[in-house]
Design an enzyme around this catalytic site. Structure first.
Site, PDB file in Angstrom:
ATOM      1  N   GLN A 359       0.616  -1.256  -0.002  1.00 13.97           N
ATOM      2  CA  GLN A 359      -0.030  -0.046   0.186  1.00 13.97           C
ATOM      3  C   GLN A 359       0.829   1.207  -0.034  1.00 13.97           C
ATOM      4  O   GLN A 359       0.548   2.410  -0.961  1.00 13.97           O
ATOM      5  CB  GLN A 359      -0.980  -0.180   1.213  1.00 13.97           C
ATOM      6  CG  GLN A 359      -1.925   1.018   1.125  1.00 13.97           C
ATOM      7  CD  GLN A 359      -3.029   1.104   0.173  1.00 13.97           C
ATOM      8  OE1 GLN A 359      -3.139  -0.048  -0.359  1.00 13.97           O
ATOM      9  NE2 GLN A 359      -3.507   2.162  -0.330  1.00 13.97           N
ATOM     10  N   GLU A 360       1.919   1.292   0.753  1.00  9.76           N
ATOM     11  CA  GLU A 360       3.020   2.429   0.812  1.00  9.76           C
ATOM     12  C   GLU A 360       3.430   2.680  -0.316  1.00  9.76           C
ATOM     13  O   GLU A 360       3.927   3.957  -0.775  1.00  9.76           O
ATOM     14  CB  GLU A 360       3.687   2.321   2.038  1.00  9.76           C
ATOM     15  CG  GLU A 360       3.120   2.355   3.391  1.00  9.76           C
ATOM     16  CD  GLU A 360       2.607   3.762   3.652  1.00  9.76           C
ATOM     17  OE1 GLU A 360       3.064   4.507   2.955  1.00  9.76           O
ATOM     18  OE2 GLU A 360       1.711   3.857   4.692  1.00  9.76           O
TER      19      GLU A 360
END
Length: 512
Positions: A359-360
């Site tokens: 996600q990051e």
């Protein structure tokens, strides 16, 4: 109140905020300190300017800027101050040898009064010079030029796009009934005859609509909503609660990218400048600002920051969109072993940590965000320093620092949120937005009768922190927050984690 101004009917619809605060906690915890002082006064009467110019400011050593929290002027992201105008002002203060102090003003209508009273030296808020406000303050050279544009709904809320569902869903704070949205789009200004346009109170575009009404020889009705600003009104258009609003085109373009059921057109008047305001008796300060703006506009600073905050949609859209990584090999990325090793330190399933890493950064160790976060787990510079990270682009160094931060967050929420499953959501949201913003959402939840232990309830109020009405609520300490990002961040990570568990072996700690 309804006032007719040269063909425009102005109906004062000033929404007052509920002033009662929530009760005390049964337990006493060490609370996070708010980053900026927040001036919550409203409806202040105009005063004459005090005598303080640049020489006096330099004697004190601090340049004080007054501004509201909003999506482009100034906001706090992962604990660090950001914003187009903030970064420009920070650069100006540094060039003048001054420290920069931000004072957040809850009511933008009070900016010029607070400026003249001497509680700030510069006012910033995407300010548009008009004949009315030029009697009270002086404006700098233009920071940029933009045009007023009509914002209208092209499709129903269901067509707003992936990631916007929670933002547009009705909730306990929504009391305005939906209106019937017209089927035919407005394509030229003359079609606004007989229509109602909703604006923030004291919007510079009130005059624009007066002039347009005279030009087209038709009535335009204006509703002023005093507690709401541009971002909140765009959201109301997307939800179908109001038909039209008018805002600066560069900001409207961002909202159109976020809510795909909006249509940003037509432009209803010529372009105008956006500037900063100073006291009328501060010739040294305005001369220094104008010289600095002219010099820097010939370099790269203005273009770089404008690109960062108004043009680059990729990171903006990543906050409302996400895909899933699939695999048949049982291997998620080149850093599986590192993820397994460090997940043990916080007793997480490594696939959960992997979902967060995707996600990051999408498993890219050299990834950089628009805000300055870097590396596999996108550490902000201050966080990296705090947890001993020497090189954020080194996956091992980045991961060890990120896990230390996650461990601290778990400790911070451990007694506040007793349920392990719920606490994980609070930890993830705090990693993304900052624990201060999540605590603000908790306080709003308590104040308005929700369950502050439930992420479902708290996430709703986190979304409301992106609105003017609730970002200045008396219980809110950290102001404006892009609430859609942390809410989607939590759901995307947990959904992807469930997907990973279907086809990737655990071979590590027990799952959450």
């Amino acid at each position: 109140m309804k006032i007719r101004l040269s063909g425009v009917w102005v109906m004062g619809l000033l929404l007052s905020l509920i002033a009662n605060t929530s009760g005390c906690h049964r337990k006493v915890y060490a609370e996070l300190e708010q980053i900026d002082p927040i001036d919550r006064r409203s409806n202040l009467l105009m005063v004459g300017p005090i005598n303080r110019d640049l020489a006096d400011i330099k004697k004190g050593g601090t340049l004080t800027v007054i501004a509201p929290y909003n999506a482009t002027t100034y906001f706090i992201y992962r604990g660090e101050p950001l914003g187009y105008e903030y970064e420009l002002l920070q650069s100006f203060a540094k060039d003048q040898g001054l420290a920069l102090k931000m004072v957040v003003v809850a009511d933008p209508k009070s900016l010029f009064t607070i400026l003249n009273s001497g509680e700030g030296d510069i006012a910033a808020n995407r300010l548009v010079p008009t004949p009315e406000n030029e009697t009270d303050v002086s404006f700098t050279r233009a920071l940029y030029r933009t045009a007023p544009v009509l914002v209208q709904q092209e499709e129903p809320p269901a067509k707003a796009g992936k990631g916007t569902e929670k933002m547009l869903a009705p909730g306990p704070a929504d009391q305005t009934p939906e209106v019937d949205i017209q089927a035919r789009l407005i394509t030229k200004p003359s079609q606004l005859t007989g229509k109602t346009v909703t604006l923030p109170e004291q919007s510079p575009y009130n005059r624009t609509l007066v002039e347009l009404s005279d030009e087209i020889s038709g009535e335009i009705y204006v509703v002023e909503m005093g507690a709401l600003q541009d971002e909140a009104l765009a959201q109301k258009v997307a939800k179908g609660e109001i038909e039209f609003t008018v805002m600066q085109k560069n900001l409207a373009d961002l909202k159109e990218a976020e809510f795909k059921n909006l249509k940003v057109r037509p432009i209803i008047s010529k372009s105008h400048s956006v500037a900063w305001a100073v006291r009328k008796n501060s010739p040294e300060l305005i001369q220094a600002l104008n010289s600095w703006i002219e010099k820097k506009q010939n370099g790269s600073l203005f273009d770089k920051l404008y690109q960062k905050y108004f043009i680059d949609r990729r990171n903006y859209l990543e906050r409302v969109e996400s895909g899933f990584l699939t695999s048949t090999t049982g291997k998620l990325c080149a850093y599986d072993d590192l993820l397994k090793q460090h997940a043990n330190d916080i007793n997480w399933d490594w696939r959960l940590l992997a979902s967060q890493a995707f996600q990051e950064s999408r498993f890219k160790p050299d990834a950089h965000s628009w805000a300055g976060a870097a590396g596999l787990l996108q550490l902000m510079p201050a966080t990296a320093r705090q947890y001993g990270v020497k090189n954020s682009l080194d996956p091992a160094d980045n991961l060890q620092g990120a896990v230390k931060f996650l461990k601290w967050l778990d400790g911070f929420w451990h007694e506040r949120i007793t349920n392990d499953v719920e606490r994980l959501k609070f930890v993830l949201a705090s990693y993304n937005a900052g624990a201060g913003h999540v605590q603000d959402a908790q306080r709003l939840t308590e104040k308005y009768g929700g369950n502050s232990q439930s992420w479902e309830d708290v996430s709703y109020w986190l979304l409301q922190e992106s609105t003017q009405q609730y970002s200045i609520d008396p219980v809110v300490k950290f102001g404006f927050c892009r609430g859609l990002e942390p809410v989607n961040y939590v759901s995307h990570i947990l959904e992807r984690y469930d997907r990973y568990k279907q086809f990737v072996a655990q071979t590590s700690q027990a799952a959450q």
